[in-house]
Design a protein around this motif. Structure first.
Motif, short mmCIF file in Angstrom:
data_model
loop_
_atom_site.label_atom_id
_atom_site.label_comp_id
_atom_site.label_asym_id
_atom_site.label_seq_id
_atom_site.Cartn_x
_atom_site.Cartn_y
_atom_site.Cartn_z
N GLY A 1 27.90 39.90 25.72
CA GLY A 1 27.23 39.36 26.90
C GLY A 1 26.29 40.37 27.53
O GLY A 1 26.25 41.54 27.15
N ILE A 2 25.56 39.90 28.52
CA ILE A 2 24.62 40.79 29.22
C ILE A 2 25.39 41.71 30.17
O ILE A 2 26.44 41.34 30.69
CB ILE A 2 23.56 40.00 30.00
CG1 ILE A 2 24.20 39.12 31.09
CG2 ILE A 2 22.71 39.16 29.09
CD1 ILE A 2 23.25 38.61 32.11
N VAL A 3 24.87 42.90 30.36
CA VAL A 3 25.47 43.85 31.30
C VAL A 3 25.13 43.39 32.72
O VAL A 3 23.98 43.09 33.03
CB VAL A 3 24.93 45.28 31.04
CG1 VAL A 3 25.40 46.23 32.14
CG2 VAL A 3 25.38 45.77 29.67
N ASP A 4 26.14 43.31 33.54
CA ASP A 4 25.97 42.84 34.91
C ASP A 4 26.45 43.92 35.88
O ASP A 4 27.27 44.76 35.54
CB ASP A 4 26.77 41.56 35.13
CG ASP A 4 26.26 40.72 36.28
OD1 ASP A 4 25.32 41.15 36.97
OD2 ASP A 4 26.81 39.62 36.49
N SER A 5 25.91 43.91 37.07
CA SER A 5 26.35 44.80 38.13
C SER A 5 27.30 44.02 39.03
O SER A 5 26.94 42.97 39.56
CB SER A 5 25.15 45.30 38.94
OG SER A 5 25.59 46.09 40.01
N ILE A 6 28.52 44.52 39.19
CA ILE A 6 29.55 43.85 39.99
C ILE A 6 29.93 44.77 41.14
O ILE A 6 30.09 45.98 40.96
CB ILE A 6 30.81 43.56 39.15
CG1 ILE A 6 30.47 42.79 37.87
CG2 ILE A 6 31.88 42.85 39.97
CD1 ILE A 6 30.06 41.37 38.08
N ALA A 7 30.08 44.20 42.33
CA ALA A 7 30.50 44.97 43.50
C ALA A 7 31.57 44.18 44.26
O ALA A 7 31.50 42.96 44.35
CB ALA A 7 29.32 45.26 44.41
N TYR A 8 32.53 44.91 44.79
CA TYR A 8 33.54 44.34 45.69
C TYR A 8 33.50 45.15 46.97
O TYR A 8 33.52 46.38 46.94
CB TYR A 8 34.95 44.46 45.10
CG TYR A 8 35.15 43.76 43.80
CD1 TYR A 8 35.06 42.38 43.71
CD2 TYR A 8 35.46 44.46 42.66
CE1 TYR A 8 35.25 41.73 42.51
CE2 TYR A 8 35.67 43.83 41.45
CZ TYR A 8 35.56 42.46 41.38
OH TYR A 8 35.76 41.83 40.20
N TYR A 9 33.48 44.46 48.09
CA TYR A 9 33.51 45.18 49.37
C TYR A 9 33.94 44.23 50.48
O TYR A 9 33.90 43.00 50.32
CB TYR A 9 32.16 45.83 49.70
CG TYR A 9 30.98 44.89 49.72
CD1 TYR A 9 30.56 44.29 50.91
CD2 TYR A 9 30.27 44.60 48.56
CE1 TYR A 9 29.47 43.44 50.93
CE2 TYR A 9 29.19 43.75 48.57
CZ TYR A 9 28.78 43.17 49.75
OH TYR A 9 27.71 42.33 49.77
N ALA B 1 27.66 39.86 42.25
CA ALA B 1 27.26 40.02 40.85
C ALA B 1 25.75 39.87 40.81
O ALA B 1 25.20 38.93 41.38
CB ALA B 1 27.93 38.97 39.97
N LYS B 2 25.09 40.81 40.15
CA LYS B 2 23.62 40.78 40.10
C LYS B 2 23.13 39.47 39.49
O LYS B 2 22.12 38.92 39.91
CB LYS B 2 23.10 41.97 39.31
CG LYS B 2 21.60 42.11 39.34
CD LYS B 2 21.15 43.37 38.65
CE LYS B 2 19.64 43.49 38.75
NZ LYS B 2 19.15 44.68 38.06
N SER B 3 23.87 38.94 38.52
CA SER B 3 23.45 37.72 37.84
C SER B 3 23.59 36.47 38.72
O SER B 3 22.87 35.51 38.54
CB SER B 3 24.26 37.51 36.56
OG SER B 3 25.63 37.38 36.87
N SER B 4 24.51 36.49 39.68
CA SER B 4 24.73 35.29 40.49
C SER B 4 24.62 35.50 41.99
O SER B 4 24.68 34.54 42.75
CB SER B 4 26.11 34.69 40.17
OG SER B 4 27.12 35.62 40.46
#
Length: 196
Positions: A86-94, A114-117
């Motif tokens: 799959g594509i590399v995505d940037s995920i953040a939790y805060y 998520a950068k994708s969504s």
């Protein structure tokens, strides 16, 4: 005369019976409300725990450069492909702003980005979200982790607490409390520390 005494006795007995049934119904209502809040709280905690555990275990997967970009006590941002190929995505939790739509005075919005969504504000009654980091020697790192320290991260420990949106009041004592679930897990993503 005895029929009047019998009627008064029957009325008193009926009144006591009604009070007993009313008290029992109040206890049943309280138990049902508490069970409902418990189920909702546990379901929310399980959903978030599964999501976090799955995504953090994929941190660094398919990434050749820096894998973690933000590592502080209440947020984490990482890169990774969530599926094979799959594509590399940037995920953040805060943690976001305080949530004033519930009766719980301690809750805040939990944000998963998520950068994708884009950003998704989870409608949870989260009252705690803490992140800690461990290096190659399994030693706890001081937060925030910055610069070259980001490359040394090998483990991410997530701890959160979800509470019920409304308090459950004990009919007999009048005390109120919030049902709560606390979850904590130390996750060692396989791809941290690898060049790929």
């Amino acid at each position: 005369m005895s029929s009047v005494i019998d009627m008064i006795g029957a009325a008193i007995l009926f009144g006591v019976l009604i009070l007993a049934v009313g008290a029992r119904q109040g206890n049943l209502n309280q138990t049902m409300a508490q069970n409902t809040f418990n189920l909702n709280t546990q379901s929310e905690a399980v959903y978030v725990a599964r999501l976090i555990e799955y995504e953090i275990s994929k941190a660094g997967y398919g990434v050749t450069g820096p894998k973690i970009s933000v590592a502080d006590a209440h947020s984490v941002t990482f890169l990774g492909a969530m599926t094979y190929g799959g594509i590399v995505d940037s995920i953040a939790y805060y943690s976001g702003t305080a949530d004033t739509t519930t009766m719980n005075p301690n809750d805040f919005r939990f944000i998963r980005y998520a950068k994708s969504s884009g950003a998704v504000s989870q409608r949870l009654v989260m009252t705690q979200f803490d992140v800690s980091y461990f290096d190659t020697a399994h030693a706890r790192m001081t937060t925030p982790v910055t610069g070259p320290g980001l490359k040394a991260i090998r483990g991410i420990n997530i701890r959160f607490r979800v509470e019920s949106a409304e308090p459950v009041t004990d009919v007999s004592t009048g005390l109120s409390n919030y049902n709560a679930v606390t979850w904590e897990k130390l996750i060692y993503p396989r791809n941290l520390g690898k060049p790929f």
